[in-house]
Design a protein around this motif. Sequence first.
Motif, PDB file in Angstrom:
ATOM      1  N   ALA A   3     -36.199   2.497   0.757  1.00 57.92           N
ATOM      2  CA  ALA A   3     -35.769   1.423   1.607  1.00 57.92           C
ATOM      3  C   ALA A   3     -35.318   2.761   3.110  1.00 57.92           C
ATOM      4  O   ALA A   3     -35.104   2.487   4.148  1.00 57.92           O
ATOM      5  N   VAL A   4     -34.052   3.736   2.589  1.00 56.69           N
ATOM      6  CA  VAL A   4     -33.228   4.575   3.347  1.00 56.69           C
ATOM      7  C   VAL A   4     -34.608   4.909   4.411  1.00 56.69           C
ATOM      8  O   VAL A   4     -33.686   5.468   5.344  1.00 56.69           O
ATOM      9  N   TYR A   5     -35.325   5.496   3.866  1.00 58.15           N
ATOM     10  CA  TYR A   5     -36.296   6.838   4.548  1.00 58.15           C
ATOM     11  C   TYR A   5     -36.999   5.700   5.643  1.00 58.15           C
ATOM     12  O   TYR A   5     -37.024   5.695   7.178  1.00 58.15           O
ATOM     13  N   SER A   6     -37.377   4.516   5.075  1.00 57.25           N
ATOM     14  CA  SER A   6     -38.238   3.499   5.602  1.00 57.25           C
ATOM     15  C   SER A   6     -37.474   3.308   7.421  1.00 57.25           C
ATOM     16  O   SER A   6     -37.369   3.173   8.560  1.00 57.25           O
ATOM     17  N   ARG A   7     -35.965   3.256   7.326  1.00 50.55           N
ATOM     18  CA  ARG A   7     -34.999   3.103   8.470  1.00 50.55           C
ATOM     19  C   ARG A   7     -34.948   3.567   9.705  1.00 50.55           C
ATOM     20  O   ARG A   7     -35.070   4.098  10.241  1.00 50.55           O
ATOM     21  N   PHE A   8     -34.666   5.152   8.829  1.00 52.21           N
ATOM     22  CA  PHE A   8     -34.816   6.660   9.366  1.00 52.21           C
ATOM     23  C   PHE A   8     -36.271   6.688  10.408  1.00 52.21           C
ATOM     24  O   PHE A   8     -36.206   6.557  11.416  1.00 52.21           O
ATOM     25  N   LEU A   9     -37.151   6.416   9.621  1.00 51.41           N
ATOM     26  CA  LEU A   9     -38.339   5.866  10.622  1.00 51.41           C
ATOM     27  C   LEU A   9     -38.308   5.321  11.398  1.00 51.41           C
ATOM     28  O   LEU A   9     -39.316   5.934  12.489  1.00 51.41           O
ATOM     29  N   GLU A  10     -37.769   4.507  11.082  1.00 46.55           N
ATOM     30  CA  GLU A  10     -38.101   3.363  12.448  1.00 46.55           C
ATOM     31  C   GLU A  10     -37.527   4.235  13.470  1.00 46.55           C
ATOM     32  O   GLU A  10     -37.654   3.077  14.284  1.00 46.55           O
ATOM     33  N   ASN A  11     -35.937   4.284  13.031  1.00 54.68           N
ATOM     34  CA  ASN A  11     -35.324   4.735  14.050  1.00 54.68           C
ATOM     35  C   ASN A  11     -36.263   6.019  14.748  1.00 54.68           C
ATOM     36  O   ASN A  11     -35.560   5.792  15.982  1.00 54.68           O
ATOM     37  N   ALA A  12     -36.579   7.155  14.095  1.00 50.23           N
ATOM     38  CA  ALA A  12     -37.227   7.946  14.583  1.00 50.23           C
ATOM     39  C   ALA A  12     -38.293   7.371  15.763  1.00 50.23           C
ATOM     40  O   ALA A  12     -38.760   8.631  17.133  1.00 50.23           O
ATOM     41  N   LYS A  13     -39.232   6.230  15.214  1.00 50.28           N
ATOM     42  CA  LYS A  13     -40.364   5.587  16.509  1.00 50.28           C
ATOM     43  C   LYS A  13     -39.661   5.107  17.170  1.00 50.28           C
ATOM     44  O   LYS A  13     -40.154   6.025  18.441  1.00 50.28           O
ATOM     45  N   GLN A  14     -38.886   4.888  16.799  1.00 48.80           N
ATOM     46  CA  GLN A  14     -38.401   3.838  18.568  1.00 48.80           C
ATOM     47  C   GLN A  14     -37.452   4.968  19.107  1.00 48.80           C
ATOM     48  O   GLN A  14     -37.526   5.142  20.876  1.00 48.80           O
ATOM     49  N   ARG A  15     -37.239   6.302  18.281  1.00 52.48           N
ATOM     50  CA  ARG A  15     -37.124   7.525  20.052  1.00 52.48           C
ATOM     51  C   ARG A  15     -37.862   8.254  20.508  1.00 52.48           C
ATOM     52  O   ARG A  15     -38.019   9.458  21.144  1.00 52.48           O
ATOM     53  N   GLY A  16     -39.159   8.092  19.751  1.00 51.56           N
ATOM     54  CA  GLY A  16     -40.566   8.073  20.793  1.00 51.56           C
ATOM     55  C   GLY A  16     -41.051   9.530  20.253  1.00 51.56           C
ATOM     56  O   GLY A  16     -41.715  10.730  19.474  1.00 51.56           O
ATOM     57  N   VAL A  17     -39.946   9.942  18.310  1.00 51.06           N
ATOM     58  CA  VAL A  17     -40.645  10.983  17.825  1.00 51.06           C
ATOM     59  C   VAL A  17     -41.890  10.860  17.406  1.00 51.06           C
ATOM     60  O   VAL A  17     -42.398   9.684  16.437  1.00 51.06           O
ATOM     61  N   VAL A  18     -43.248  11.588  16.641  1.00 51.47           N
ATOM     62  CA  VAL A  18     -44.419  11.064  16.786  1.00 51.47           C
ATOM     63  C   VAL A  18     -44.864  11.996  15.487  1.00 51.47           C
ATOM     64  O   VAL A  18     -44.949  11.198  14.339  1.00 51.47           O
TER      65      VAL A  18
END
Lengths: 202, 202
Positions: free
Chosen positions: A4-19
């Motif tokens: 769940a912690v990874y997912s929050r981090f990935l969600e955030n990365a996605k929003q910042r446009g990280v591919v």
Amino acid sequence: MRLAVYSRFLENAKQRGVVTISSGSIAEGTGVTPAQVRKDLAYFGEFGTRGVGYNVRELNGHVLRILGLNHKWPTVLVGAGKLGSALALYEGFLARGFHIVGIFDVDTDPVGKRFGSIEVLPVSQLEEVISKYNVQIGIITVPVAAAQDVGERLAGAGIKAILNFSPKVINLPADIIVRHVDFSLHLEVLTFNLARKVESKK
Amino acid sequence: MRLAVYSRFLENAKQRGVVTISSGSIAEGTGVTPAQVRKDLAYFGEFGTRGVGYNVRELNGHVLRILGLNHKWPTVLVGAGKLGSALALYEGFLARGFHIVGIFDVDTDPVGKRFGSIEVLPVSQLEEVISKYNVQIGIITVPVAAAQDVGERLAGAGIKAILNFSPKVINLPADIIVRHVDFSLHLEVLTFNLARKVESKK
């Protein structure tokens, strides 16, 4: 739970446009050791590319699926007191796919109150709403005296998993998943760390 | 945190009059593997007797000390809305040594309201109360827009550890311990288990 912690981090990365992202960056961003991140992600199959890292969107999709968050979860809440009201309006639930489709109270006082678009209903309508929306998750925020009864009623109506905020342990058949939220546990993580700091300064 | 879970189990055993307990019973009562229980407890020194087990009172005393719970923790709470009100009256805090000595709000509306014996004060009196009671722990239940400011103000007033219930991440100097409570994380543990159940039936 680390996923769940990874997912929050990935969600955030996605929003910042990280591919794409490396396991090292995930480790750094979540406070988990790089070895543990690689171990956790390897467990779910090979979807990283050595030297390139993981596709953020794809990895997050995998993690969400494992967390059971690849679809929405209709949820009911029983207990429209202070804590129940706060949870009924908690934006974090909706963001992760939890839709509160019914709020109930064992008392008649709060019945008819509205939280957002949802009206508090008498507990007598619980079964009807659970059946109508095919609800599997229930949240209990009733006073101690009512917790066991409400738990049994939810289980009887077909609820499969319960988040219990009441300070009372409720006993239900083993096939019902019950998770008890104890706010003081969170504070104890703080005091554990505060106590270690004092200790290390001695 | 496993230690906090052991401590709750030991507290309960003590109340039931249990004098000595084996690591196996602790494992069974807490859902942790026996090997992990032995490893966790061995880490804190040898205070069990082979074949007899642990003295419940003594072991719990050790665990409470490690958790930093061998004394009371005065605590302040900022944000007297629905969630703040619920937490201000949460009996679980007092039972584990957390005494809320001050409730504050950034808004003037709730000022003067009472929760138990505590009156909601304007946030301008925060520093005074923190200093008077030598408070190290703060709880944040303010709206998103105010969270960062309140966090900085708490840190500036000498608070060492913060439990943040606001859905916003707050950035503070590294020596301040910040723990973010996200209610949907608890629900995700449920959906993770529900999803695995469906998977295993396939």
